[in-house]
Structure formats: C-alpha cells, structure tokens
Write an enzyme that holds these catalytic residues in place. Structure first.
Site, short mmCIF file in Angstrom:
data_model
loop_
_atom_site.label_atom_id
_atom_site.label_comp_id
_atom_site.label_asym_id
_atom_site.label_seq_id
_atom_site.Cartn_x
_atom_site.Cartn_y
_atom_site.Cartn_z
N HIS A 2 -43.01 3.91 -105.16
CA HIS A 2 -41.88 3.62 -106.04
C HIS A 2 -41.79 2.10 -106.20
O HIS A 2 -42.63 1.35 -105.66
CB HIS A 2 -40.58 4.24 -105.52
CG HIS A 2 -40.15 3.80 -104.14
ND1 HIS A 2 -39.98 2.48 -103.78
CD2 HIS A 2 -39.86 4.53 -103.03
CE1 HIS A 2 -39.59 2.42 -102.53
NE2 HIS A 2 -39.52 3.64 -102.03
N CYS A 48 -37.49 9.48 -84.95
CA CYS A 48 -37.33 9.67 -86.40
C CYS A 48 -38.72 9.71 -87.01
O CYS A 48 -39.45 8.73 -86.95
CB CYS A 48 -36.51 8.55 -87.04
SG CYS A 48 -36.56 8.64 -88.85
N CYS A 89 -30.73 9.15 -88.45
CA CYS A 89 -31.33 7.81 -88.52
C CYS A 89 -30.61 7.00 -89.60
O CYS A 89 -30.38 7.49 -90.70
CB CYS A 89 -32.81 7.96 -88.89
SG CYS A 89 -33.55 6.43 -89.48
N HIS A 103 -33.05 6.62 -92.75
CA HIS A 103 -33.44 7.79 -93.54
C HIS A 103 -32.32 8.80 -93.76
O HIS A 103 -32.50 9.76 -94.52
CB HIS A 103 -34.64 8.48 -92.89
CG HIS A 103 -35.91 7.69 -93.04
ND1 HIS A 103 -36.30 6.73 -92.13
CD2 HIS A 103 -36.82 7.67 -94.04
CE1 HIS A 103 -37.42 6.17 -92.56
NE2 HIS A 103 -37.75 6.71 -93.71
N LYS A 158 -37.64 7.49 -102.11
CA LYS A 158 -38.00 8.77 -102.70
C LYS A 158 -37.27 9.89 -101.98
O LYS A 158 -36.82 10.84 -102.58
CB LYS A 158 -39.51 8.99 -102.58
CG LYS A 158 -40.32 8.12 -103.47
CD LYS A 158 -40.35 8.59 -104.90
CE LYS A 158 -41.22 9.85 -105.01
NZ LYS A 158 -41.31 10.32 -106.40
N LYS A 201 -30.71 1.44 -99.96
CA LYS A 201 -32.15 1.21 -100.09
C LYS A 201 -32.73 2.31 -100.96
O LYS A 201 -32.54 3.50 -100.68
CB LYS A 201 -32.79 1.25 -98.70
CG LYS A 201 -34.29 1.11 -98.73
CD LYS A 201 -34.86 1.08 -97.32
CE LYS A 201 -36.36 0.99 -97.33
NZ LYS A 201 -37.03 2.08 -96.65
N HIS A 232 -42.08 -0.31 -103.12
CA HIS A 232 -43.44 -0.59 -102.63
C HIS A 232 -44.13 -1.60 -103.54
O HIS A 232 -44.79 -2.53 -103.09
CB HIS A 232 -44.27 0.70 -102.59
CG HIS A 232 -43.65 1.79 -101.77
ND1 HIS A 232 -43.35 3.03 -102.28
CD2 HIS A 232 -43.25 1.82 -100.48
CE1 HIS A 232 -42.80 3.78 -101.33
NE2 HIS A 232 -42.73 3.06 -100.22
N CYS A 286 -39.29 7.12 -89.86
CA CYS A 286 -39.63 5.77 -89.39
C CYS A 286 -40.87 5.79 -88.49
O CYS A 286 -41.43 4.75 -88.20
CB CYS A 286 -38.50 5.17 -88.56
SG CYS A 286 -37.00 4.83 -89.46
N1 MSP Z 1 -46.64 2.38 -92.95
C1 MSP Z 1 -45.57 1.50 -92.63
C2 MSP Z 1 -46.03 0.06 -92.55
C3 MSP Z 1 -47.14 -0.19 -91.58
S1 MSP Z 1 -47.63 -1.85 -91.61
C4 MSP Z 1 -48.66 -2.01 -90.33
C5 MSP Z 1 -44.47 1.61 -93.69
N2 MSP Z 1 -44.84 2.11 -94.85
S2 MSP Z 1 -43.85 2.40 -96.09
O1 MSP Z 1 -44.69 2.96 -97.11
O2 MSP Z 1 -42.75 3.19 -95.67
O3 MSP Z 1 -43.23 1.03 -96.53
C6 MSP Z 1 -44.05 -0.01 -96.93
C7 MSP Z 1 -43.26 -1.18 -97.43
O4 MSP Z 1 -42.45 -0.83 -98.56
C8 MSP Z 1 -42.30 -1.77 -96.39
O5 MSP Z 1 -42.43 -3.18 -96.37
C9 MSP Z 1 -40.94 -1.39 -96.91
O6 MSP Z 1 -39.97 -2.32 -96.55
C10 MSP Z 1 -41.19 -1.41 -98.40
N3 MSP Z 1 -40.14 -0.68 -99.09
C11 MSP Z 1 -39.89 0.66 -99.06
N4 MSP Z 1 -38.74 0.88 -99.76
C12 MSP Z 1 -38.25 -0.28 -100.23
C13 MSP Z 1 -37.18 -0.67 -101.06
N5 MSP Z 1 -36.31 0.19 -101.52
N6 MSP Z 1 -37.08 -1.98 -101.38
C14 MSP Z 1 -38.00 -2.92 -100.99
N7 MSP Z 1 -39.01 -2.60 -100.22
C15 MSP Z 1 -39.11 -1.30 -99.75
O7 MSP Z 1 -43.35 1.23 -93.42
#
Ligand code: MSP
Length: 519
Positions: A21, A130, A155, A158, A308, A305, A24, A133
């Site tokens: 999304h 969780c 959590c 989430h 999805k 935040k 990311h 997380c």
């Molecule tokens: N797999 C772990 C990271 C491992 S790094 C060794 C993870 N993955 S994630 O897919 O859930 O998230 C990846 C990144 O996307 C994180 O930096 C997270 O903060 C970011 N974001 C996920 N949702 C977000 C928002 N709504 N806004 C900004 N960034 C967000 O965590």
C-alpha cells in the site's frame, strides 16, 4: 560526504503476506530519493530493498490460500513487490529475498558464530505474541480491544488479539549489551533520528533489556538453527541480517568492507528492532553497528496508521495511474516533514499537484522553453549586462544547491525540497517582474530580452539537476528540452548550479498536465 565515500542505504524488507500500500511505497520512495541524491553527489552509493518471507504470518497466509509458503512468496514478489519498484520509479541496486541461499546460508553462519562465542543459551519462554508484528509483547504494548475483540487485550498496532505462547527456545543474551547500547546512543547522538525516536529508544533501553528468544519450534517455515534443526530462526533475527547478507557478509570480504555499515530507513513501528536488537546482534558478532537509523512517521487515514488489515490501505497505483510516479514521490516527501506522521487526502494531493507541480514548476519550464523557441528561434541566448535581479537568481542557484544538499545529509528531505522550491518561486517572480514578453515587443530591448531568458534558462537547468532525485521523469524530459549534454542524473547535484548549458532548446511537452476530476 560527496567525496566518493560509501553511502549504503536500506529500506526495511517487506512482508509478503499481502500486496503493497502507499505506506510501503512511502518508505521506498524516501530511501530512493536519499540514494539518488547521494549517487548524484558522487558518493559510492548502494541502495538495498527486498522482501521478508519467513515466519508465522506468511505461513498462515499461504496455508489459508492453499499453497506452500514458498509458492505464496514467489507469487507475491513477482506480482506485487517487484512491480512496486516500477510503479514509484525506484532505482535500487539490489533486491534481497530472505528465502535466497545467499541469505539463508549466512544467517546460519552468523548464528553459529554467536553460539560458538557463548551469546546463545537454551531457555523457556511464556508470553503474548502478536503474529502481525511477529513479536512478543509486553503488557504495556497491549490495549483493550473494541468491536469484535471487546473484553480482550489486543496489540496496540494491529488492534488484534495476541496469542499466549510457551516454548523452549534458544535465547540471545541481549541483556548483556544494555550498557554498550546506552554508550552508543550517548557517543553518537545522531545514531537514532529524529530526536523523538532517539528519546524513545534511550528510555526503553534505560529500563534494562531482556534476553531475546531467537528460535521457534512449533512451525518450520524459516532458516534452520544450524546446530538443532528442530528449530527455525526467529523471523526478525533472520530478517535483520539481510542488511549484511546482501553485501557479502561471510563470503565476500571486499564487498562487505566497501559497503558496510549502512544507513537504515524504517517506519517508527519497527524502530526498536533496528536501533536496539540489531546493533546488539552486531556487537555480539564483533561487527560495526549501522551508521544510523532513521525512523519515519506513518501515513494516517482517519487519524490511524493506514493498513491493509484495517482495510484503510490505498494502493500506490491508485495514485500513480492518475498523477504519475513523479507526483507520488513529490507529494509524500514535500507535504510530510520526514520523521513526522502525515495524513493523506485526495483533495490535498490534487491541490498540491496543480499548484506546485503543474502551475509552479511545469508551467515555468514550458514558458521559458517556449519563449526561447519563439523569440530566439530556439537558440540558447547569452547574457549581456547583469542587473541585480539577474545576479540574485544566480546567487540563489548556489544557495539552494548547498542548502538542499545539507538538508539531505540530515535526512530532512522535505527541507531539501522546500529549498529547491525557493528557486521555483524566485524564477516565477523573476519572469513576472522582468516581463520578457513585453521586452520582445521592442527590438531595442533585444540584449535585455536575451539576458533575461538566459538567466531564466540557467535557473531552469539548475532546477532540473536538483529535482532529478525527486522527479526523475520530469527532470529527464526537461533536461533534453534544455538541449543539455548527457543524462541529468549524471550531473553533480552538489554543484548543480555549475551545469553546462546547451546550444539549442527542444520542444517540451507539458510536464504535469492538468487533471480534471479525481474521485
Ligand atoms: N518485515 C518487517 C521489516 C523487517 S526489516 C529487517 C516489516 N515489514 S512491513 O511490510 O510490515 O513494513 C515495512 C515498512 O512499511 C515499515 O517501515 C513500516 O513502518 C512501513 N509502513 C507500513 N505501514 C505504514 C504506514 N501506514 N505509513 C508509513 N509507513 C508504513 O515490518
């Protein structure tokens, strides 16, 4: 920096349980802008991104979809995560998947070393886990549930119930590194940025660290613990190691020495993993800690935040299909100060697109190019006598070049853009005061007309160079319309104002066309 020194920058690796999304994509784009800027400043730059494919979360999603976790990961990487890089125009140097042998083998190597050196022991753990997380939660991390989860503790990130787990695991003696970590934060105040993130990390570590459970035996989707294959490595321990396995840890010493240590860009939700656990792991292995960890804010929808799982996710292509990838990159990085949370709205995106990109910058570029075509037959004019107004533009080109590069060195991407935009605004103001279209009416003003257009042309070239990390597509189009040599991304950005002018301009199609209706 900007002296050819190493700049290795990473994004977090993304869970492949779902498609990307805009949150990311935001992490990707911010990291890409830093990488492109440093690359253009002559630093020995390497940008890494990738996917996090092990653990219970992925296993459960795959099982629910009736495929193996490997099949699921392969499908999501090729259909969603690699295409994301095209969607928002990421110029990464490498993409690592945690299921690749180059990663798995060196996770085992790292773990074996910690085991041999006495940093790992067998223990028993009971706690609330969780799966969202992939983390054991402390009581302080839980909040009362609402709706279908009313009456349960959930959590805080989430909003879903945690699971009580009890296991015999291998533990990493992380508690032994509490003092060394505190010394690190003390000696290197910019190790964790921004300041708010640093404070949070320091007060967390001051309370003293627990040891960390680093293996799981109730499922097998992960890297096998090398001395006990009834356990797999805890997914975060495995995932963090991507930052070194991708640059030759354990196999290519030269490459590793060239790249490591890295700058990590992460969302604030995963700051502790990067600023606490990860440096402790590296200290235990006798490796350098990262150069720094920057925790950016969240994109919020309705004050929460965006995610999805909460059905508030917006796909990047919803935005890029209408506005283009440049606008996506510009909007999120200019509208939100990097490090703070920001709310997304279509109205704000559309308003800024039209005011800043279409009218502010795009129009400026096409007006200047068109006037040179019309009044000078497309030949790039030269300056005669410089007035104060002309000299002020040239001086500003240098000022904003320096200011934006300094801001980038502090990861203040929004400040860098704001500095560059001073030049956009100044050039618009310059045209309004100098009125070249009026000068063109009287042949006696010929020398002045050419000077004004030459000054404006030069400012525009400086803008093309300075904006190329943010707006790579528009900057490239503008660069060829300016008739300048080479590729814009090859121009030194820390000396943007010294670009070599061309001899003839070429037609410039609208950089940011107006968009009539947005749903
Ligand atoms: N797999 C772990 C990271 C491992 S790094 C060794 C993870 N993955 S994630 O897919 O859930 O998230 C990846 C990144 O996307 C994180 O930096 C997270 O903060 C970011 N974001 C996920 N949702 C977000 C928002 N709504 N806004 C900004 N960034 C967000 O965590």
């Amino acid at each position: 920096m900007a002296d050819g020194s190493s700049f290795y920058v990473t994004t977090p690796i993304f869970y492949v349980n779902d498609v990307p999304h805009i949150g990311h994509a935001y992490t990707e784009v911010a990291t890409d802008v830093l990488a492109r800027w440093h690359r253009q400043a002559g630093d020995d730059t390497w940008m890494l991104t990738g996917t996090d494919e092990h653990g219970q979360k992925i296993l459960r999603t795959a099982t629910a979809n009736g495929v193996t976790p490997q099949e699921w990961a392969d499908r999501l990487v090729s259909s969603a995560w690699l295409p994301l890089l095209q969607t928002v125009n990421i110029a990464n140097d490498d993409f690592i998947r945690t299921t690749e042998p180059r990663h798995e083998e060196n996770v085992q190597r790292f773990l074996q070393k910690l085991y041999d050196d006495g940093h790992i022991y067998t223990g028993e753990y009971e706690g609330h886990y969780c799966v969202g997380c992939e983390e054991y939660k402390q009581d302080a991390d839980l909040v009362p549930g609402t709706g279908e989860y009313a009456g349960q503790e959930v959590c805080a990130i989430h909003s879903k119930p945690v699971e009580l787990l009890q296991e015999k695991n291998y533990f990493f003696r992380m508690s032994a590194f509490t003092q060394r970590l505190l010394t690190l934060y003390e000696e290197r105040p910019d190790f964790v940025q921004p300041e708010s993130a640093r404070n949070e990390v320091v007060s967390f570590v001051r309370q003293g660290l627990d040891d960390l459970s680093i293996s799981r035996s109730t499922f097998d989707w992960g890297v096998k613990v090398p001395w006990d294959d009834s356990h797999v490595v805890y997914v975060w321990f495995d995932a963090l190691l991507n930052y070194i396995t991708a640059v030759g840890y354990g196999v290519d010493e030269e490459e590793f020495a060239r790249r490591w240590p890295a700058h990590h860009i992460v969302g604030k939700d995963i700051l502790r993993f990067h600023a606490v656990i990860w440096p402790a792991m590296l200290m235990a292995a006798g490796l350098d800690v990262p150069r720094g960890v920057f925790g950016h804010g969240w994109l919020l929808v309705g004050g929460e935040k965006m995610s999805k799982s909460k059905l508030t996710g917006i796909m990047p292509e919803h935005i890029t299909d209408t506005f283009g990838s440049d606008a996506f990159r510009y909007y999120f990085l200019s509208a939100i100060s990097f490090g703070s949370d920001g709310s997304f709205s279509w109205e704000d995106l559309s308003a800024r697109y039209h005011a800043e990109l279409a009218n502010g910058f795009g129009n400026l570029a096409s007006r200047i190019i068109t006037m040179i075509e019309r009044y000078c037959d497309g030949s790039v004019p030269s300056v005669a006598v410089l007035t104060d107004a002309d000299a002020a533009i040239s001086a500003l080109e240098k000022t904003v070049t320096d200011a934006s590069w300094q801001a980038i060195n502090r990861c203040a991407i929004h400040e860098a853009i704001a500095a560059v935009w001073e030049l956009v605004n100044a050039l618009n103001g310059y045209l309004t005061t100098e009125q070249p279209w009026m000068l063109a009416k009287n042949p006696e003003n010929r020398a002045r007309l050419e000077t004004v257009l030459a000054v404006a042309y030069h400012g525009l070239g400086t803008l093309a160079v300075l904006l190329s990390p943010i707006l790579p597509t528009a900057a490239a189009k503008l660069w060829s319309a300016l008739g300048a040599a080479g590729l814009v991304q090859e121009q030194r950005i820390d000396r943007a104002y010294q670009w070599s002018v061309g001899t003839r301009v070429a037609q410039l199609a609208g950089l940011f066309p107006r968009i009539e209706a947005v749903e």
